[in-house]
Design a protein around this motif. Structure first.
Motif, PDB file in Angstrom:
ATOM      1  N   SER A  94       0.815  -1.227   0.000  1.00 35.68           N
ATOM      2  CA  SER A  94       0.000   0.000   0.000  1.00 35.68           C
ATOM      3  C   SER A  94       0.844   1.270   0.000  1.00 35.68           C
ATOM      4  CB  SER A  94      -0.956   0.003   1.189  1.00 35.68           C
ATOM      5  OG  SER A  94      -0.234  -0.028   2.403  1.00 35.68           O
ATOM      6  N   ASP A  95       2.085   1.194   0.497  1.00 35.57           N
ATOM      7  CA  ASP A  95       2.927   2.392   0.539  1.00 35.57           C
ATOM      8  C   ASP A  95       3.873   2.495  -0.662  1.00 35.57           C
ATOM      9  OD1 ASP A  95       4.522   0.252   1.269  1.00 35.57           O
ATOM     10  OD2 ASP A  95       5.525   1.317   2.904  1.00 35.57           O
ATOM     11  N   ALA A  96       3.729   1.592  -1.629  1.00 34.02           N
ATOM     12  CA  ALA A  96       4.581   1.615  -2.824  1.00 34.02           C
ATOM     13  C   ALA A  96       3.867   2.344  -3.954  1.00 34.02           C
ATOM     14  CB  ALA A  96       4.899   0.185  -3.259  1.00 34.02           C
ATOM     15  N   TYR A  97       4.634   2.724  -4.967  1.00 35.31           N
ATOM     16  CA  TYR A  97       4.009   3.279  -6.166  1.00 35.31           C
ATOM     17  C   TYR A  97       4.649   2.645  -7.384  1.00 35.31           C
ATOM     18  CZ  TYR A  97       7.845   6.369  -7.578  1.00 35.31           C
ATOM     19  OH  TYR A  97       9.038   6.849  -8.017  1.00 35.31           O
ATOM     20  N   ARG A  98       3.902   2.636  -8.471  1.00 36.32           N
ATOM     21  CA  ARG A  98       4.379   2.080  -9.738  1.00 36.32           C
ATOM     22  C   ARG A  98       4.284   3.167 -10.796  1.00 36.32           C
ATOM     23  NH1 ARG A  98       5.521  -3.522  -9.736  1.00 36.32           N
ATOM     24  NH2 ARG A  98       6.264  -2.841 -11.764  1.00 36.32           N
ATOM     25  N   GLY A  99       4.736   2.863 -11.968  1.00 38.13           N
ATOM     26  CA  GLY A  99       4.739   3.870 -13.026  1.00 38.13           C
ATOM     27  C   GLY A  99       5.974   4.728 -12.888  1.00 38.13           C
ATOM     28  N   GLY A 100       5.774   6.031 -12.827  1.00 40.66           N
ATOM     29  CA  GLY A 100       6.903   6.942 -12.761  1.00 40.66           C
ATOM     30  C   GLY A 100       7.589   7.052 -14.110  1.00 40.66           C
ATOM     31  N   HIS A 101       6.771   7.161 -15.167  1.00 34.35           N
ATOM     32  CA  HIS A 101       7.315   7.286 -16.514  1.00 34.35           C
ATOM     33  C   HIS A 101       6.244   7.807 -17.472  1.00 34.35           C
ATOM     34  CE1 HIS A 101       5.582   3.167 -16.465  1.00 34.35           C
ATOM     35  NE2 HIS A 101       5.168   3.512 -17.674  1.00 34.35           N
ATOM     36  N   ALA A 102       6.689   8.138 -18.671  1.00 32.31           N
ATOM     37  CA  ALA A 102       5.806   8.482 -19.790  1.00 32.31           C
ATOM     38  C   ALA A 102       6.261   7.630 -20.970  1.00 32.31           C
ATOM     39  CB  ALA A 102       5.899   9.965 -20.126  1.00 32.31           C
ATOM     40  N   ASN A 115      13.510   1.609 -24.886  1.00 35.16           N
ATOM     41  CA  ASN A 115      13.847   2.899 -25.502  1.00 35.16           C
ATOM     42  C   ASN A 115      12.633   3.788 -25.706  1.00 35.16           C
ATOM     43  OD1 ASN A 115      16.629   2.341 -25.733  1.00 35.16           O
ATOM     44  ND2 ASN A 115      16.196   1.060 -27.518  1.00 35.16           N
ATOM     45  N   GLU A 116      11.441   3.233 -25.563  1.00 44.14           N
ATOM     46  CA  GLU A 116      10.209   3.967 -25.780  1.00 44.14           C
ATOM     47  C   GLU A 116       9.751   4.697 -24.502  1.00 44.14           C
ATOM     48  OE1 GLU A 116       6.136   4.767 -26.173  1.00 44.14           O
ATOM     49  OE2 GLU A 116       6.662   3.017 -25.002  1.00 44.14           O
ATOM     50  N   TYR A 117      10.394   4.401 -23.389  1.00 45.36           N
ATOM     51  CA  TYR A 117      10.037   4.991 -22.097  1.00 45.36           C
ATOM     52  C   TYR A 117      10.805   6.288 -21.854  1.00 45.36           C
ATOM     53  CZ  TYR A 117       7.726   0.729 -20.452  1.00 45.36           C
ATOM     54  OH  TYR A 117       6.868  -0.326 -20.287  1.00 45.36           O
ATOM     55  N   ILE A 118      10.158   7.227 -21.169  1.00 46.53           N
ATOM     56  CA  ILE A 118      10.835   8.390 -20.588  1.00 46.53           C
ATOM     57  C   ILE A 118      10.730   8.191 -19.082  1.00 46.53           C
ATOM     58  CG2 ILE A 118      10.903  10.898 -20.349  1.00 46.53           C
ATOM     59  CD1 ILE A 118       9.340  11.044 -23.015  1.00 46.53           C
ATOM     60  N   ARG A 119      11.834   7.857 -18.434  1.00 45.66           N
ATOM     61  CA  ARG A 119      11.810   7.510 -17.011  1.00 45.66           C
ATOM     62  C   ARG A 119      12.296   8.640 -16.102  1.00 45.66           C
ATOM     63  NH1 ARG A 119      10.344   2.284 -16.257  1.00 45.66           N
ATOM     64  NH2 ARG A 119      10.722   0.814 -17.953  1.00 45.66           N
ATOM     65  N   ASP A 120      12.888   9.671 -16.673  1.00 44.73           N
ATOM     66  CA  ASP A 120      13.381  10.798 -15.892  1.00 44.73           C
ATOM     67  C   ASP A 120      12.385  11.950 -16.014  1.00 44.73           C
ATOM     68  OD1 ASP A 120      15.727  12.209 -14.473  1.00 44.73           O
ATOM     69  OD2 ASP A 120      15.263  13.530 -16.173  1.00 44.73           O
ATOM     70  N   PHE A 167      11.258  14.373 -19.153  1.00 42.88           N
ATOM     71  CA  PHE A 167       9.856  14.458 -19.587  1.00 42.88           C
ATOM     72  C   PHE A 167       9.424  15.914 -19.711  1.00 42.88           C
ATOM     73  CE2 PHE A 167       5.528  15.142 -17.914  1.00 42.88           C
ATOM     74  CZ  PHE A 167       4.804  14.655 -18.991  1.00 42.88           C
ATOM     75  N   LEU A 168       9.692  16.722 -18.673  1.00 48.72           N
ATOM     76  CA  LEU A 168       9.295  18.135 -18.711  1.00 48.72           C
ATOM     77  C   LEU A 168       9.985  18.861 -19.863  1.00 48.72           C
ATOM     78  CD1 LEU A 168       9.219  19.086 -14.926  1.00 48.72           C
ATOM     79  CD2 LEU A 168       7.274  18.697 -16.462  1.00 48.72           C
ATOM     80  N   SER A 169      11.258  18.565 -20.102  1.00 47.07           N
ATOM     81  CA  SER A 169      11.987  19.184 -21.218  1.00 47.07           C
ATOM     82  C   SER A 169      11.356  18.817 -22.551  1.00 47.07           C
ATOM     83  CB  SER A 169      13.448  18.746 -21.222  1.00 47.07           C
ATOM     84  OG  SER A 169      14.111  19.245 -20.097  1.00 47.07           O
TER      85      SER A 169
END
Length: 131
Positions: free
Chosen positions: A41-49, A116-121, A125-127
């Motif tokens: 419950s205290d974990a999160y997933r994702g964190g990418h685009a 290579n299709e992921y943006i993990r930073d 992503f904002l840039s």
């Protein structure tokens, strides 16, 4: 932002409910299916685009929240019904958090896995949204 809730057609009778994803129910052809379970419950997933992938996220069991960001605005969605999915188009940051006990998160994706299709930073992503 074009992120939206999609209602999956369902049929209900005394035997229970059946939801069906077919035809043009979702705005992309499914190339990959994966699911998350036993997430603390205290974990999160994702964190990418994604650069190309579109996704539909569903809570098959339990609940969780999806926080999406298009580079200028955050939105939060509670998913807790197996016939309501969250459509996330290309280029949207996502984080999945606050998993209930026993939650199962199903993801339908428009592409096969390609790191290579992921943006993990997040700063990258904002840039990418500034150009």
């Amino acid at each position: 932002m074009d992120v939206k809730l999609i209602h999956i057609p369902k049929v209900h009778d005394v035997r229970g409910s059946l939801a069906v994803i077919e035809g043009d129910c979702i705005p992309f052809k499914i190339a990959r299916v994966y699911y998350l379970f036993d997430v603390p419950s205290d974990a999160y997933r994702g964190g990418h685009a994604h650069k190309e992938q579109q996704s539909l996220i569903l809570a098959l069991s339990g609940s969780f929240e999806v926080v999406v960001n298009n580079g200028s605005k955050n939105e939060r969605y509670l998913l807790n019904k197996p016939n309501i999915g969250l459509y996330i188009p290309t280029g949207v940051w996502r984080e999945i958090e606050n998993f209930s006990s026993g939650a199962v998160c199903l993801v339908l994706a428009s592409t096969n896995y390609d790191e290579n299709e992921y943006i993990r930073d997040y700063d990258t992503f904002l840039s990418s949204k500034q150009s």
